[in-house]
Design a protein around this motif. Structure first.
Motif, PDB file in Angstrom:
ATOM      1  N   ASN A  87       0.833  -1.206   0.000  1.00 49.61           N
ATOM      2  CA  ASN A  87       0.000   0.000   0.000  1.00 49.61           C
ATOM      3  C   ASN A  87       0.866   1.254   0.000  1.00 49.61           C
ATOM      4  O   ASN A  87       0.576   2.220  -0.695  1.00 49.61           O
ATOM      5  N   LYS A  88       1.934   1.243   0.798  1.00 42.80           N
ATOM      6  CA  LYS A  88       2.838   2.379   0.867  1.00 42.80           C
ATOM      7  C   LYS A  88       3.468   2.651  -0.499  1.00 42.80           C
ATOM      8  O   LYS A  88       3.571   3.806  -0.924  1.00 42.80           O
ATOM      9  N   GLU A  89       3.878   1.611  -1.188  1.00 47.97           N
ATOM     10  CA  GLU A  89       4.485   1.765  -2.509  1.00 47.97           C
ATOM     11  C   GLU A  89       3.474   2.288  -3.534  1.00 47.97           C
ATOM     12  O   GLU A  89       3.825   3.085  -4.403  1.00 47.97           O
ATOM     13  N   ILE A  90       2.241   1.846  -3.427  1.00 49.70           N
ATOM     14  CA  ILE A  90       1.196   2.332  -4.340  1.00 49.70           C
ATOM     15  C   ILE A  90       0.951   3.819  -4.096  1.00 49.70           C
ATOM     16  O   ILE A  90       0.836   4.600  -5.040  1.00 49.70           O
ATOM     17  N   ARG A  91       0.878   4.231  -2.824  1.00 50.64           N
ATOM     18  CA  ARG A  91       0.704   5.656  -2.514  1.00 50.64           C
ATOM     19  C   ARG A  91       1.863   6.477  -3.073  1.00 50.64           C
ATOM     20  O   ARG A  91       1.659   7.554  -3.632  1.00 50.64           O
ATOM     21  N   LYS A  92       3.075   5.950  -2.934  1.00 52.26           N
ATOM     22  CA  LYS A  92       4.250   6.643  -3.474  1.00 52.26           C
ATOM     23  C   LYS A  92       4.158   6.739  -4.994  1.00 52.26           C
ATOM     24  O   LYS A  92       4.419   7.790  -5.579  1.00 52.26           O
ATOM     25  N   LEU A  93       3.760   5.656  -5.637  1.00 48.33           N
ATOM     26  CA  LEU A  93       3.607   5.628  -7.093  1.00 48.33           C
ATOM     27  C   LEU A  93       2.578   6.655  -7.555  1.00 48.33           C
ATOM     28  O   LEU A  93       2.819   7.412  -8.498  1.00 48.33           O
TER      29      LEU A  93
ATOM     30  N   SER B 273      -0.092  22.399   0.700  1.00 49.43           N
ATOM     31  CA  SER B 273       0.607  21.450   1.581  1.00 49.43           C
ATOM     32  C   SER B 273      -0.001  20.049   1.453  1.00 49.43           C
ATOM     33  O   SER B 273       0.721  19.052   1.547  1.00 49.43           O
ATOM     34  N   TYR B 274      -1.296  19.967   1.215  1.00 50.99           N
ATOM     35  CA  TYR B 274      -1.943  18.670   1.012  1.00 50.99           C
ATOM     36  C   TYR B 274      -1.427  18.021  -0.283  1.00 50.99           C
ATOM     37  O   TYR B 274      -1.107  16.837  -0.306  1.00 50.99           O
TER      38      TYR B 274
ATOM     39  N   GLY C 262       2.029  10.289   0.111  1.00 54.61           N
ATOM     40  CA  GLY C 262       0.606  10.031   0.291  1.00 54.61           C
ATOM     41  C   GLY C 262       0.212   9.508   1.651  1.00 54.61           C
ATOM     42  O   GLY C 262      -0.964   9.415   1.958  1.00 54.61           O
ATOM     43  N   ARG C 263       1.196   9.183   2.495  1.00 58.11           N
ATOM     44  CA  ARG C 263       0.899   8.558   3.778  1.00 58.11           C
ATOM     45  C   ARG C 263       0.034   9.449   4.658  1.00 58.11           C
ATOM     46  O   ARG C 263      -0.988   9.024   5.166  1.00 58.11           O
ATOM     47  N   ASP C 264       0.463  10.675   4.819  1.00 56.37           N
ATOM     48  CA  ASP C 264      -0.300  11.582   5.674  1.00 56.37           C
ATOM     49  C   ASP C 264      -1.563  12.092   4.988  1.00 56.37           C
ATOM     50  O   ASP C 264      -2.551  12.367   5.632  1.00 56.37           O
ATOM     51  N   ALA C 265      -1.500  12.218   3.672  1.00 55.83           N
ATOM     52  CA  ALA C 265      -2.637  12.757   2.930  1.00 55.83           C
ATOM     53  C   ALA C 265      -3.693  11.686   2.686  1.00 55.83           C
ATOM     54  O   ALA C 265      -4.873  11.933   2.859  1.00 55.83           O
ATOM     55  N   ASN C 266      -3.281  10.501   2.264  1.00 52.79           N
ATOM     56  CA  ASN C 266      -4.186   9.387   1.982  1.00 52.79           C
ATOM     57  C   ASN C 266      -5.421   9.861   1.201  1.00 52.79           C
ATOM     58  O   ASN C 266      -6.537   9.810   1.702  1.00 52.79           O
ATOM     59  N   PRO C 267      -5.224  10.321  -0.042  1.00 52.88           N
ATOM     60  CA  PRO C 267      -6.330  10.909  -0.805  1.00 52.88           C
ATOM     61  C   PRO C 267      -7.444   9.905  -1.107  1.00 52.88           C
ATOM     62  O   PRO C 267      -7.181   8.730  -1.358  1.00 52.88           O
TER      63      PRO C 267
ATOM     64  N   ILE D  70     -10.924  12.631  -4.566  1.00 49.76           N
ATOM     65  CA  ILE D  70      -9.836  13.598  -4.740  1.00 49.76           C
ATOM     66  C   ILE D  70      -8.958  13.189  -5.919  1.00 49.76           C
ATOM     67  O   ILE D  70      -8.554  14.029  -6.725  1.00 49.76           O
ATOM     68  N   LEU D  71      -8.676  11.898  -6.055  1.00 52.57           N
ATOM     69  CA  LEU D  71      -7.884  11.432  -7.191  1.00 52.57           C
ATOM     70  C   LEU D  71      -8.609  11.702  -8.514  1.00 52.57           C
ATOM     71  O   LEU D  71      -7.981  12.066  -9.507  1.00 52.57           O
ATOM     72  N   ILE D  72      -9.917  11.550  -8.514  1.00 51.98           N
ATOM     73  CA  ILE D  72     -10.708  11.866  -9.713  1.00 51.98           C
ATOM     74  C   ILE D  72     -10.605  13.363 -10.019  1.00 51.98           C
ATOM     75  O   ILE D  72     -10.386  13.751 -11.169  1.00 51.98           O
ATOM     76  N   ASP D  73     -10.725  14.196  -8.985  1.00 53.75           N
ATOM     77  CA  ASP D  73     -10.596  15.642  -9.184  1.00 53.75           C
ATOM     78  C   ASP D  73      -9.224  15.995  -9.750  1.00 53.75           C
ATOM     79  O   ASP D  73      -9.105  16.813 -10.670  1.00 53.75           O
TER      80      ASP D  73
END
Length: 87
Positions: free
Chosen positions: A9-15, A43-44, A52-57, A61-64
Motif C-alpha cells: 500500500n505504501k508503494e502504491i501511494r508513493k507511485l 501542503s496537502y 501520500g501517507r499523511d494525505a491518503n487521498p 480527490i484522485l478523480i478531481d
C-alpha cells in the motif's frame, strides 16, 4: 526506481504521488495551482506527491486531480514510468 512486483500500500501511494507530480509538471502547473483547482491546500498536494501517507487521498480527490490535469485516472496508478530499467 520501483521494482515491478507486487506493491505494498505504501508503494502504491508513493507511485500515485510520483505520477501526480509527473503529470502536474508536464502540464506546467505548480502545486499551488493544482491545489486551487481542486479546492485543497498546497501542503496537502505536497503530502500526496511526497508519499501520500499523511494525505491518503480519497478516490474522489484522485478523480478531481485527474480531471484537473486532464489525465485518465488509471494513469495515476501506472508503474511504467518508474520501473527499473533491468525489469
Amino acid at each position: 526506481m520501483i521494482k515491478k512486483t507486487s506493491l505494498s500500500n505504501k508503494e502504491i501511494r508513493k507511485l500515485v504521488g510520483l505520477n501526480i507530480a509527473l503529470y502536474r509538471k508536464m502540464r506546467g502547473f505548480s502545486q499551488e495551482q493544482l491545489a486551487d483547482g481542486i479546492d485543497k491546500s498546497a501542503s496537502y498536494i505536497s503530502q500526496i506527491e511526497s508519499d501520500g501517507r499523511d494525505a491518503n487521498p480519497t478516490l474522489d480527490i484522485l478523480i478531481d486531480i485527474s480531471r484537473f490535469l486532464n489525465v485518465k485516472l488509471y494513469k495515476l496508478f501506472q508503474i511504467e514510468n518508474f520501473v527499473d530499467a533491468g525489469e
